[in-house]
Design a protein around this motif. Structure first.
Motif, PDB file in Angstrom:
ATOM      1  N   UNK A 198       2.507  -3.391 -11.745  1.00 49.52           N
ATOM      2  CA  UNK A 198       1.730  -4.147 -12.460  1.00 49.52           C
ATOM      3  C   UNK A 198      -0.114  -3.756 -12.331  1.00 49.52           C
ATOM      4  N   UNK A 199      -0.471  -2.948 -12.845  1.00 50.84           N
ATOM      5  CA  UNK A 199      -1.516  -2.158 -13.272  1.00 50.84           C
ATOM      6  C   UNK A 199      -2.630  -3.281 -14.122  1.00 50.84           C
ATOM      7  N   UNK A 200      -1.981  -4.014 -14.617  1.00 48.84           N
ATOM      8  CA  UNK A 200      -3.053  -5.248 -14.842  1.00 48.84           C
ATOM      9  C   UNK A 200      -3.444  -6.957 -14.327  1.00 48.84           C
ATOM     10  N   UNK A 201      -3.544  -5.981 -12.582  1.00 53.17           N
ATOM     11  CA  UNK A 201      -4.354  -6.778 -11.749  1.00 53.17           C
ATOM     12  C   UNK A 201      -4.148  -8.240 -11.771  1.00 53.17           C
ATOM     13  N   UNK A 202      -2.646  -8.626 -12.162  1.00 51.15           N
ATOM     14  CA  UNK A 202      -2.487 -10.186 -12.139  1.00 51.15           C
ATOM     15  C   UNK A 202      -1.550 -10.307 -10.437  1.00 51.15           C
ATOM     16  N   UNK A 203      -1.197  -9.473  -9.606  1.00 54.86           N
ATOM     17  CA  UNK A 203      -0.534  -9.868  -8.834  1.00 54.86           C
ATOM     18  C   UNK A 203      -1.213  -8.494  -7.835  1.00 54.86           C
ATOM     19  N   UNK A 204      -1.938  -8.838  -6.985  1.00 59.99           N
ATOM     20  CA  UNK A 204      -2.046  -7.616  -6.012  1.00 59.99           C
ATOM     21  C   UNK A 204      -1.385  -7.102  -5.607  1.00 59.99           C
ATOM     22  N   UNK A 205      -2.131  -5.944  -6.057  1.00 59.18           N
ATOM     23  CA  UNK A 205      -0.679  -4.139  -4.632  1.00 59.18           C
ATOM     24  C   UNK A 205      -1.436  -5.254  -3.028  1.00 59.18           C
ATOM     25  N   UNK A 206      -2.811  -5.052  -2.802  1.00 53.88           N
ATOM     26  CA  UNK A 206      -2.852  -4.772  -1.306  1.00 53.88           C
ATOM     27  C   UNK A 206      -2.920  -6.168  -0.546  1.00 53.88           C
ATOM     28  N   UNK A 207      -2.442  -6.165   1.045  1.00 52.58           N
ATOM     29  CA  UNK A 207      -2.844  -7.413   1.059  1.00 52.58           C
ATOM     30  C   UNK A 207      -3.964  -7.017   1.637  1.00 52.58           C
ATOM     31  N   UNK A 208      -5.001  -8.365   1.392  1.00 48.89           N
ATOM     32  CA  UNK A 208      -6.644  -8.156   1.392  1.00 48.89           C
ATOM     33  C   UNK A 208      -6.966  -8.515   3.163  1.00 48.89           C
ATOM     34  N   UNK A 209      -6.103  -9.649   3.568  1.00 52.52           N
ATOM     35  CA  UNK A 209      -6.316  -9.373   5.080  1.00 52.52           C
ATOM     36  C   UNK A 209      -6.018  -8.212   5.884  1.00 52.52           C
ATOM     37  N   UNK A 210      -5.489  -7.122   5.640  1.00 55.22           N
ATOM     38  CA  UNK A 210      -4.871  -6.419   6.723  1.00 55.22           C
ATOM     39  C   UNK A 210      -4.968  -4.901   5.437  1.00 55.22           C
ATOM     40  N   UNK A 211      -5.569  -5.053   4.315  1.00 57.94           N
ATOM     41  CA  UNK A 211      -6.104  -3.264   3.547  1.00 57.94           C
ATOM     42  C   UNK A 211      -4.724  -2.986   3.419  1.00 57.94           C
ATOM     43  N   UNK A 212      -3.432  -3.591   3.408  1.00 57.38           N
ATOM     44  CA  UNK A 212      -2.411  -2.349   3.207  1.00 57.38           C
ATOM     45  C   UNK A 212      -1.858  -2.700   1.901  1.00 57.38           C
ATOM     46  N   UNK A 213      -0.841  -1.609   1.843  1.00 60.61           N
ATOM     47  CA  UNK A 213       0.349  -1.993   0.054  1.00 60.61           C
ATOM     48  C   UNK A 213       1.511  -1.536   0.494  1.00 60.61           C
ATOM     49  N   UNK A 214       2.139  -1.759   0.240  1.00 60.08           N
ATOM     50  CA  UNK A 214       4.072  -1.831   0.561  1.00 60.08           C
ATOM     51  C   UNK A 214       4.154  -0.899  -1.307  1.00 60.08           C
ATOM     52  N   UNK A 215       5.082   0.323  -0.747  1.00 59.02           N
ATOM     53  CA  UNK A 215       5.776   1.244  -1.217  1.00 59.02           C
ATOM     54  C   UNK A 215       7.031   1.083  -1.745  1.00 59.02           C
TER      55      UNK A 215
END
Length: 148
Positions: A57-74
């Protein structure tokens, strides 16, 4: 006892247009990355190993990180032995992360909607899921250390 075998699937939202359905026994772990950047790193350190990360999803249309907690899932995927890496990972973007026993669900094959990285696709509850070619993706990630 039911004659239908149990089929536990993990649904992994990889991009705006791509939700993977993989067998539960192919998933090693869902990792929460703290202090995540805007995009995931090309690899993570997981249980003492360097694991390459595929980001669809590098096109940025769907964010990777959660803006509230600044965490991401892998999602760390179990690979086949003998490849460049025993494990590889995919960054999760968007909603739809779930585990479900699909043995008794109404599923419709939709071969016309198969995407390039997949071997098949099906529709369930008005959502199209891709069945990714995990061995091929592992080989690509291992050979090229892809991040997209």
């Amino acid at each position: 006892m039911s004659e239908i075998a149990s089929r536990w699937c993990v649904f992994l939202p990889c991009s705006r247009d791509e939700i993977w359905a993989i067998p539960q026994n192919c998933l090693a772990e869902i990792v929460t990355v703290q202090d995540a950047g805007v995009n995931p790193a090309s690899h993570i350190s997981w249980r003492g190993q360097e694991v390459p990360v595929l980001d669809l999803g590098e096109d940025g249309e769907t964010p990777w990180r959660n803006p509230m907690g600044e965490t991401g899932l892998i999602a760390v995927i179990l690979g086949l032995k003998g490849q460049a890496n025993d494990y590889w990972a995919v960054a999760l973007r968007g909603e739809g992360l779930a585990v479900k026993n699909i043995a008794n669900e109404k599923i419709q094959d939709v071969p016309e909607k198969i995407m390039a990285r997949s071997t098949s696709a099906f529709e369930m509850d008005n959502v199209v899921y891709q069945v990714p070619d995990l061995p091929d993706l592992q080989k690509q990630v291992g050979e090229f250390r892809l991040s997209a």
